[in-house]
Design an enzyme around this catalytic site. Structure first.
Site, PDB file in Angstrom:
ATOM      1  N   ASP A 176       0.841  -1.184   0.000  1.00  0.00           N
ATOM      2  CA  ASP A 176       0.000   0.000   0.000  1.00  0.00           C
ATOM      3  C   ASP A 176       0.886   1.247   0.000  1.00  0.00           C
ATOM      4  O   ASP A 176       1.649   1.474   0.939  1.00  0.00           O
ATOM      5  CB  ASP A 176      -0.872  -0.051   1.260  1.00  0.00           C
ATOM      6  CG  ASP A 176      -1.949   1.001   1.238  1.00  0.00           C
ATOM      7  OD1 ASP A 176      -2.666   1.068   0.227  1.00  0.00           O
ATOM      8  OD2 ASP A 176      -2.065   1.759   2.207  1.00  0.00           O
TER       9      ASP A 176
ATOM     10  N   THR B 261      -3.036   5.421  -4.208  1.00  0.00           N
ATOM     11  CA  THR B 261      -1.934   6.229  -3.695  1.00  0.00           C
ATOM     12  C   THR B 261      -0.660   6.024  -4.521  1.00  0.00           C
ATOM     13  O   THR B 261       0.063   6.971  -4.796  1.00  0.00           O
ATOM     14  CB  THR B 261      -1.655   5.901  -2.220  1.00  0.00           C
ATOM     15  OG1 THR B 261      -1.483   4.501  -2.069  1.00  0.00           O
ATOM     16  CG2 THR B 261      -2.810   6.337  -1.350  1.00  0.00           C
ATOM     17  N   THR B 262      -0.403   4.775  -4.913  1.00  0.00           N
ATOM     18  CA  THR B 262       0.798   4.514  -5.702  1.00  0.00           C
ATOM     19  C   THR B 262       0.692   5.214  -7.050  1.00  0.00           C
ATOM     20  O   THR B 262       1.640   5.865  -7.511  1.00  0.00           O
ATOM     21  CB  THR B 262       0.965   2.996  -5.911  1.00  0.00           C
ATOM     22  OG1 THR B 262       0.750   2.342  -4.669  1.00  0.00           O
ATOM     23  CG2 THR B 262       2.334   2.668  -6.425  1.00  0.00           C
TER      24      THR B 262
ATOM     25  N   ASP C 235      -9.387  -0.466   1.038  1.00  0.00           N
ATOM     26  CA  ASP C 235      -9.312   0.013  -0.351  1.00  0.00           C
ATOM     27  C   ASP C 235     -10.622  -0.300  -1.068  1.00  0.00           C
ATOM     28  O   ASP C 235     -11.179   0.543  -1.768  1.00  0.00           O
ATOM     29  CB  ASP C 235      -8.160  -0.680  -1.107  1.00  0.00           C
ATOM     30  CG  ASP C 235      -6.804  -0.090  -0.740  1.00  0.00           C
ATOM     31  OD1 ASP C 235      -6.775   0.890   0.035  1.00  0.00           O
ATOM     32  OD2 ASP C 235      -5.786  -0.599  -1.227  1.00  0.00           O
TER      33      ASP C 235
END
Ligand code: ADP
Ligand code: MG
Length: 537
Positions: free
Chosen positions: A61, A94-95, A386
């Site tokens: 994550d 987020t990545t 998520d």
């Protein structure tokens, strides 16, 4: 005619300027993107993070990784902020957001090398970002809250590759059910979905509980373990006599007096318990303490009681059972009680929990995650969060997009067409913006060990021939219609990622001077240029 030097700032101020500042910041931002890059997508790898105290987190994550790394470089910190914004706004992606920002900066560097001025680049980037949103709105797919199948696919896409592999379908089911159950007037408050963890059993035993699971045991061993047809009193005051705020002295001069004093105290407690019994309650959850004598009396009445229940848990229980939290015993009647099919104390190894189960139409409920070890449970929790975030986000905007890089390639294509209409050097910046987006499918391929150039070439040519949902399906490792392959993501992941990535990239590009004061005695946290930034010349 003395040549006295002009002193603007104290001597211990560190400063780097111009190109150096720019290059240094870009480098730091690229490094941050590089860190999370290998975790992108279902075939991404995990990272093991070990804290100074030896705590271990295994995760892929993005925000968790960056948060734990204690990054110090100021530009790198700005990148970490992107991940945090993404996490709080959408809860996923987020990545992606960090990687787009990193690539935007890397590509900007190429333009800087060609002697294109930063203001031209930032102008081009700004135009491109705006255009992206326009395109995104145009090509996103509309859904309704009735499209449960699509919502499930969104949840499944979010969880792909997150250690939840075999149980994805089941988890997606749980997530969509939970979200639909707590939805009120089309709105979902994620606080109404409690996530509780239970060690022992496998992750496939993870369950949705129509009620609340409290991390609490009953106060007395003499109380019943199960209460059928539970009538639940929720109180936020203590079941004990008030201890005086200041030391009080009570003068007692005879044994009788002492007796009667104690009897009086006991009577007050007994009145409380009687009142609870009168209301018809057979379970009581108390936010404060319950003293020994009250425990004894409650046990005698076969009432199940927990004390020191967190306020937030009490509120969730009220929502789940339809009860009201009472602050004064005189207000407690049967109408304030909540209902559940049963309340039960469950022991698992060392953990003891209270299940409030079988609530009719609960407005808050619990996802109880099972798993063999803490690390597994924690990573499943992140995956489920998520999934929850993505489903709620899809419901909110009612818009979804194809995953597997399909949306990025389509936006890039249209962005280039838009670029053609621009004159001059901004066009180059728009072009670089477009290729930054294509970095997403490139990395998805790379992380899966597939040739990224082949994939990008095929993706581009398929999109050129009008297949706007062509993406990389990592279940088959082929370029195909990803909507049919059920790889679907919420619109907001992409719109937020593009927004914050471009904002930060632009902000970093505009910096040409870093002035850092060391704040006196030194030490890293006291200011000054962080390590890696100092010593540039
Ligand atoms: P992020 O932190 O950005 O959410 P993830 O590791 O969750 O990063 O990866 C998300 C990316 O993985 C998205 O681009 C999504 O489209 C892609 N993805 C998810 N499932 C698949 C799949 N089965 N095939 C190809 N790509 C997928
Ligand atoms: Mg994700």
């Amino acid at each position: 005619m003395t040549d006295k030097p002009v002193v603007l700032m104290p001597e211990d101020i560190q400063r780097i300027m111009g190109k150096d500042a720019q290059r240094n910041n870009i480098l730091a931002a690229k490094m941050v993107a590089e860190i999370v890059k290998t975790t992108l997508g279902p075939k991404g790898m995990d990272k093991m993070l070990v804290s100074p105290t030896g705590d271990i987190i295994v995760t892929n994550d993005g925000v968790t990784i960056l948060d734990e790394m204690q990054i110090e470089h100021p530009a790198a910190k700005m990148m970490v902020e992107i991940a945090k914004t993404q996490e709080s706004e959408v809860g996923d992606g987020t990545t992606t957001a960090v990687m787009i920002a990193g690539k935007l900066l890397e590509n900007a560097e190429k333009l800087l090398d060609k002697k294109i001025h930063p203001t031209v680049i930032t102008k081009g980037y700004r135009m491109a970002a705006e255009k992206c949103q326009e395109i995104l709105n145009e090509i996103s797919l509309k859904i309704t809250s009735e499209d449960e199948e699509i919502l499930k696919q969104v949840a499944m896409t979010a969880m792909t590759g997150k250690g939840a592999e075999d149980s994805r379908e089941r988890f997606a089911d749980i997530i969509v059910k939970a979200v639909k159950q707590v939805q009120a007037n089309g709105k979902v408050d994620l606080n109404d979905i409690k996530i509780e963890k239970a060690r022992g059993e496998g992750i496939r035993d993870t369950e949705l509980i129509s009620g609340i699971v409290l991390d609490k045991e009953k106060v007395s061993a003499d109380m019943p373990i199960v209460i059928q047809d539970a009538q639940i009193a929720l109180i936020d005051f203590p079941l004990e006599l008030k201890t005086p705020e200041i030391d009080t002295k009570i003068s007692i001069s005879s044994p009788e007096q002492l007796q009667s004093f104690i009897a009086q105290e006991e009577k007050a407690i007994k009145d409380m318990v009687d009142k609870i019994k009168e209301s018809g309650a057979n379970v009581i959850f108390c936010q404060k303490g319950i003293d020994d004598f009250a425990q004894y009396l409650l046990s005698k009445e076969n009432i199940y009681a927990c004390r020191r229940v967190a306020k937030s848990d009490l509120e969730k229980t009220a929502k789940a059972t339809g009860g009201k939290i009472v602050s004064n015993l005189s207000e407690l009647t049967q109408f304030e009680l909540g209902n559940a099919q049963f309340v039960e104390e469950v022991k698992r190894g060392e953990d003891v929990m209270t299940y409030i189960k079988g609530c009719q139409n609960p407005k808050a409920l619990t996802i109880l995650i099972h798993g063999g070890t803490e690390h597994v449970i924690d990573e499943i929790e992140r995956a489920i969060k998520d999934g929850l975030g993505d489903v709620v986000s899809s419901l909110k905007t009612r818009l979804v997009v194809p995953g597997g890089g399909a949306i990025e390639v389509e936006i890039a294509k249209r962005l280039r067409e838009f670029g053609q209409s621009l004159s001059g050097r901004e066009q180059l910046a728009v072009e670089e913006f477009a290729s930054a987006l294509e970095f997403i499918p490139v990395t998805l391929a790379e992380n899966a060990g597939i040739d990224p150039i082949d994939i990008l070439t095929e993706l581009k040519s398929r999109h050129d021939s009008g297949e706007k949902n062509a993406g990389l399906n990592l279940f088959t490792n082929k370029v195909e219609n990803v909507l049919e392959a059920r790889i679907i993501e919420p619109y907001k992941i992409k719109s937020q990622a593009i927004d914050s990535a471009s904002e930060v990239a632009i902000m970093i590009l505009r910096i040409d001077d870093v002035v850092a004061s060391s704040g006196g005695s030194g030490g890293r946290s006291a200011g000054g240029l962080p390590p890696g930034m100092a010593g540039m010349d």
